[in-house]
Motif scaffolding. Structure first.
Motif, PDB file in Angstrom:
ATOM      1  N   GLU A 179      12.793  70.976 -27.942  1.00 35.72           N
ATOM      2  CA  GLU A 179      13.748  70.309 -28.825  1.00 35.72           C
ATOM      3  C   GLU A 179      14.797  69.556 -28.017  1.00 35.72           C
ATOM      4  N   THR A 180      14.463  68.386 -27.533  1.00 32.40           N
ATOM      5  CA  THR A 180      15.392  67.557 -26.756  1.00 32.40           C
ATOM      6  C   THR A 180      15.937  68.333 -25.561  1.00 32.40           C
ATOM      7  N   ASN A 181      17.112  68.995 -25.723  1.00 33.22           N
ATOM      8  CA  ASN A 181      17.736  69.716 -24.613  1.00 33.22           C
ATOM      9  C   ASN A 181      17.088  71.059 -24.317  1.00 33.22           C
ATOM     10  N   TRP A 182      16.297  71.586 -25.277  1.00 28.77           N
ATOM     11  CA  TRP A 182      15.936  72.999 -25.231  1.00 28.77           C
ATOM     12  C   TRP A 182      14.444  73.273 -25.346  1.00 28.77           C
ATOM     13  N   LEU A 183      14.044  74.368 -24.713  1.00 29.65           N
ATOM     14  CA  LEU A 183      12.754  75.000 -24.949  1.00 29.65           C
ATOM     15  C   LEU A 183      13.030  76.323 -25.649  1.00 29.65           C
ATOM     16  N   GLY A 241      11.740  89.513 -32.562  1.00 29.78           N
ATOM     17  CA  GLY A 241      11.994  88.436 -33.513  1.00 29.78           C
ATOM     18  C   GLY A 241      13.075  87.476 -33.075  1.00 29.78           C
ATOM     19  N   THR A 242      13.818  87.829 -32.009  1.00 30.02           N
ATOM     20  CA  THR A 242      14.882  86.952 -31.512  1.00 30.02           C
ATOM     21  C   THR A 242      14.288  85.725 -30.830  1.00 30.02           C
ATOM     22  N   THR A 243      14.935  84.590 -31.025  1.00 29.65           N
ATOM     23  CA  THR A 243      14.512  83.343 -30.387  1.00 29.65           C
ATOM     24  C   THR A 243      15.391  83.052 -29.179  1.00 29.65           C
ATOM     25  N   ALA A 244      14.755  82.758 -28.053  1.00 34.24           N
ATOM     26  CA  ALA A 244      15.461  82.413 -26.818  1.00 34.24           C
ATOM     27  C   ALA A 244      15.536  80.903 -26.672  1.00 34.24           C
ATOM     28  N   TYR A 245      16.661  80.435 -26.152  1.00 36.78           N
ATOM     29  CA  TYR A 245      16.836  79.018 -25.825  1.00 36.78           C
ATOM     30  C   TYR A 245      16.976  78.874 -24.319  1.00 36.78           C
TER      31      TYR A 245
END
Length: 268
Positions: A179-183, A241-245
């Protein structure tokens, strides 16, 4: 007290021990006896990666104050920090964002550029820098992530008191989105997770996220933050279930090249 804990965990989440692991896998399976040569420990907490004989990349929120003159151990030698370049689109959150509903803080994190470059006092000659992954096709690839931050498991989340152990761990995950800046990737439960499925924890910030191609490592990301919902006082990191950036290196490859090139012009 809870707000201070959150600031430490989310904003200044740097490095110290391990990673958050599957509850059904022996923790020692995640432990590494030796760190990759390119992995660099920051002066207090967090990590960076050697990407050039004279340059280390890290997340900007690991830079607590003016680090010029501080030492970094790389390979068999110690090097002083000569200059620090923080991305112009990095900001620290205001006090108001560190209270109550997490939604505004999550939006703030997502909008900023959490990356910095460190110029060393002299070139490293006994460590091979890691190459940057500049391809934008990260989605679906398996990454290996390194860190020394708070450990725990997906059932109980990360345990902040484990940071003092300072034990190097690694884990794997699959990039879901670029997502642009992030994986981003999600900490899946054992039924859907990889054999070494995991999540970065408090203290892992700036830890290298690596893709291997033909046995060669490429730096694809840097551990940065976890997506959270609800009230800040209820936050618990590292649960299933947590999402890492992670900072998306391919998005910043031109900025990295420009900073290094401009510095060479200045020197010459």
């Amino acid at each position: 007290m809870k707000t201070c804990f959150f600031i430490f965990l989310f904003v200044f989440s740097i490095s110290c021990l391990a990673v958050v692991k599957r509850h059904d896998i022996p923790p020692e399976n995640y432990v590494l006896k030796e760190a990759p040569d390119f992995l660099v420990d920051m002066p207090h907490e967090g990590h960076g990666a050697l990407i050039n004989p004279s340059w280390v990349v890290t997340v900007a929120h690991t830079i607590f104050y003016n680090y010029i003159g501080k030492s970094l151990r790389i390979g068999s030698n110690t090097y002083q920090i000569k200059k620090v370049y923080i991305h112009p689109e990095f900001e620290k959150p205001s006090e108001i964002l560190l209270k109550g509903n997490l939604a505004p803080l999550m939006s703030f994190f997502k909008a900023r550029s959490d990356i910095a470059l460190i110029k060393l006092s002299s070139p490293v000659n006994d460590v091979l820098p890691i190459a940057l992954y500049t391809n934008i096709k990260e989605q679906g690839k398996t990454v290996t992530v390194f860190g020394k931050g708070a450990t725990g498991n997906g059932l109980i989340g990360e345990e902040s008191d484990t940071k003092s152990l300072k034990q190097l761990n690694h884990f794997q995950n699959i990039i879901e989105n670029a997502e642009t800046n992030w994986l981003t990737f999600k900490f899946d439960k054992p039924t859907n997770g990889l054999p070494l499925e995991g999540m970065h924890g408090s203290g892992d910030s700036g830890g290298a996220s690596v893709i291997y191609q033909g046995g060669k490592p490429f730096l694809v990301g840097l551990s940065s933050w976890q997506l959270a919902h609800g009230d800040i006082s209820d936050f618990k990191g590292g649960l299933y279930g947590t999402t890492a950036y992670q900072v998306r290196i391919s998005n910043y490859s031109e900025w990295i090249k420009d900073v290094i090139a401009d510095e060479l012009k200045t020197v010459n």
